[in-house]
Design a protein around this motif. Sequence first.
Motif, PDB file in Angstrom:
ATOM      1  N   HIS A  30       4.565  39.704  24.483  1.00  0.00           N
ATOM      2  CA  HIS A  30       4.474  40.697  25.556  1.00  0.00           C
ATOM      3  C   HIS A  30       4.176  40.084  26.919  1.00  0.00           C
ATOM      4  CE1 HIS A  30       4.650  44.054  22.733  1.00  0.00           C
ATOM      5  NE2 HIS A  30       3.874  43.343  21.941  1.00  0.00           N
ATOM      6  N   ILE A  31       4.128  38.768  26.980  1.00  0.00           N
ATOM      7  CA  ILE A  31       3.834  38.115  28.265  1.00  0.00           C
ATOM      8  C   ILE A  31       5.044  38.242  29.185  1.00  0.00           C
ATOM      9  CG2 ILE A  31       3.324  35.945  29.416  1.00  0.00           C
ATOM     10  CD1 ILE A  31       1.721  35.097  26.991  1.00  0.00           C
ATOM     11  N   LYS A  52       7.972  33.910  35.794  1.00  0.00           N
ATOM     12  CA  LYS A  52       8.181  35.193  35.142  1.00  0.00           C
ATOM     13  C   LYS A  52       8.981  35.017  33.851  1.00  0.00           C
ATOM     14  CE  LYS A  52       8.072  37.629  39.562  1.00  0.00           C
ATOM     15  NZ  LYS A  52       8.817  38.488  40.513  1.00  0.00           N
ATOM     16  N   VAL A  53       9.106  36.103  33.111  1.00  0.00           N
ATOM     17  CA  VAL A  53       9.775  36.047  31.813  1.00  0.00           C
ATOM     18  C   VAL A  53      11.231  35.608  31.956  1.00  0.00           C
ATOM     19  CG1 VAL A  53      10.420  38.484  31.861  1.00  0.00           C
ATOM     20  CG2 VAL A  53      10.105  37.322  29.658  1.00  0.00           C
ATOM     21  N   ASP A  54      11.834  35.876  33.116  1.00  0.00           N
ATOM     22  CA  ASP A  54      13.229  35.460  33.329  1.00  0.00           C
ATOM     23  C   ASP A  54      13.331  34.038  33.869  1.00  0.00           C
ATOM     24  OD1 ASP A  54      13.787  37.247  36.516  1.00  0.00           O
ATOM     25  OD2 ASP A  54      12.319  35.748  35.902  1.00  0.00           O
ATOM     26  N   SER A  55      12.189  33.335  33.895  1.00  0.00           N
ATOM     27  CA  SER A  55      12.083  31.945  34.348  1.00  0.00           C
ATOM     28  C   SER A  55      12.128  31.785  35.862  1.00  0.00           C
ATOM     29  CB  SER A  55      13.153  31.046  33.710  1.00  0.00           C
ATOM     30  OG  SER A  55      13.004  31.025  32.309  1.00  0.00           O
ATOM     31  N   SER A  56      12.173  32.882  36.597  1.00  0.00           N
ATOM     32  CA  SER A  56      12.099  32.760  38.046  1.00  0.00           C
ATOM     33  C   SER A  56      10.683  32.349  38.437  1.00  0.00           C
ATOM     34  CB  SER A  56      12.479  34.073  38.717  1.00  0.00           C
ATOM     35  OG  SER A  56      11.557  35.099  38.361  1.00  0.00           O
ATOM     36  N   THR A  57      10.578  31.659  39.558  1.00  0.00           N
ATOM     37  CA  THR A  57       9.278  31.144  39.996  1.00  0.00           C
ATOM     38  C   THR A  57       8.991  31.547  41.445  1.00  0.00           C
ATOM     39  OG1 THR A  57      10.307  29.052  40.641  1.00  0.00           O
ATOM     40  CG2 THR A  57       9.333  29.164  38.440  1.00  0.00           C
ATOM     41  N   ALA A  74       7.683  28.049  23.566  1.00  0.00           N
ATOM     42  CA  ALA A  74       7.059  29.180  22.880  1.00  0.00           C
ATOM     43  C   ALA A  74       6.485  30.189  23.865  1.00  0.00           C
ATOM     44  CB  ALA A  74       5.963  28.674  21.944  1.00  0.00           C
ATOM     45  N   ARG A  75       6.483  29.825  25.133  1.00  0.00           N
ATOM     46  CA  ARG A  75       5.989  30.694  26.206  1.00  0.00           C
ATOM     47  C   ARG A  75       4.531  31.082  26.021  1.00  0.00           C
ATOM     48  NH1 ARG A  75      11.100  34.762  27.542  1.00  0.00           N
ATOM     49  NH2 ARG A  75      12.642  33.118  27.858  1.00  0.00           N
ATOM     50  N   ILE A  97      -2.341  35.541  33.114  1.00  0.00           N
ATOM     51  CA  ILE A  97      -1.140  36.024  32.452  1.00  0.00           C
ATOM     52  C   ILE A  97      -1.077  37.543  32.528  1.00  0.00           C
ATOM     53  CG2 ILE A  97      -1.035  34.063  30.887  1.00  0.00           C
ATOM     54  CD1 ILE A  97      -1.974  35.988  28.659  1.00  0.00           C
ATOM     55  N   GLN A  98       0.129  38.048  32.578  1.00  0.00           N
ATOM     56  CA  GLN A  98       0.364  39.495  32.585  1.00  0.00           C
ATOM     57  C   GLN A  98       1.168  39.860  31.354  1.00  0.00           C
ATOM     58  OE1 GLN A  98       2.064  39.272  36.712  1.00  0.00           O
ATOM     59  NE2 GLN A  98       0.901  41.160  36.967  1.00  0.00           N
ATOM     60  N   LEU A  99       0.732  40.895  30.682  1.00  0.00           N
ATOM     61  CA  LEU A  99       1.423  41.381  29.502  1.00  0.00           C
ATOM     62  C   LEU A  99       1.870  42.823  29.737  1.00  0.00           C
ATOM     63  CD1 LEU A  99      -1.343  39.643  28.503  1.00  0.00           C
ATOM     64  CD2 LEU A  99      -0.059  39.814  26.364  1.00  0.00           C
TER      65      LEU A  99
END
Length: 119
Positions: A30-31, A52-57, A74-75, A97-99
């Motif tokens: 859920h991260i 972010k989850v989409d790998s953007s920084t 494994a994130r 971290i944000q979930l």
Amino acid sequence: QVQLVESGGGLVQPGGSLRLSCAASGSSAHIVAMAWHRQAPGNERELVARIKVDSSTDYADSVKGRFSISRNSARNKVFLQMNSLKPEDTAVYYCHIQLKYSTSHVSYWGQGTQVTVSS
């Protein structure tokens, strides 16, 4: 409940490098974002870098070109490579971290690790 364990802080001379690590316990499913923030004495906590989850920084302007954020496959671990360190980078660095769940967002903070840049 997620626990964050940070490591890698310390004392370094100006121009030197450090690599911070943060490991998150539990499931990473859920991260949605992992980040590093920092807080110097007398200052507010500020965002340093985020992935972010989409790998953007995202990076603070003050660290662009010097710091690099990454995570493992494994994130559940996030890293901050800090190069060309300056005295003004001295601060306590916090992992964050944000979930995202179906009906709520939750965030967690690490305990912080001290980074001191001094000759």
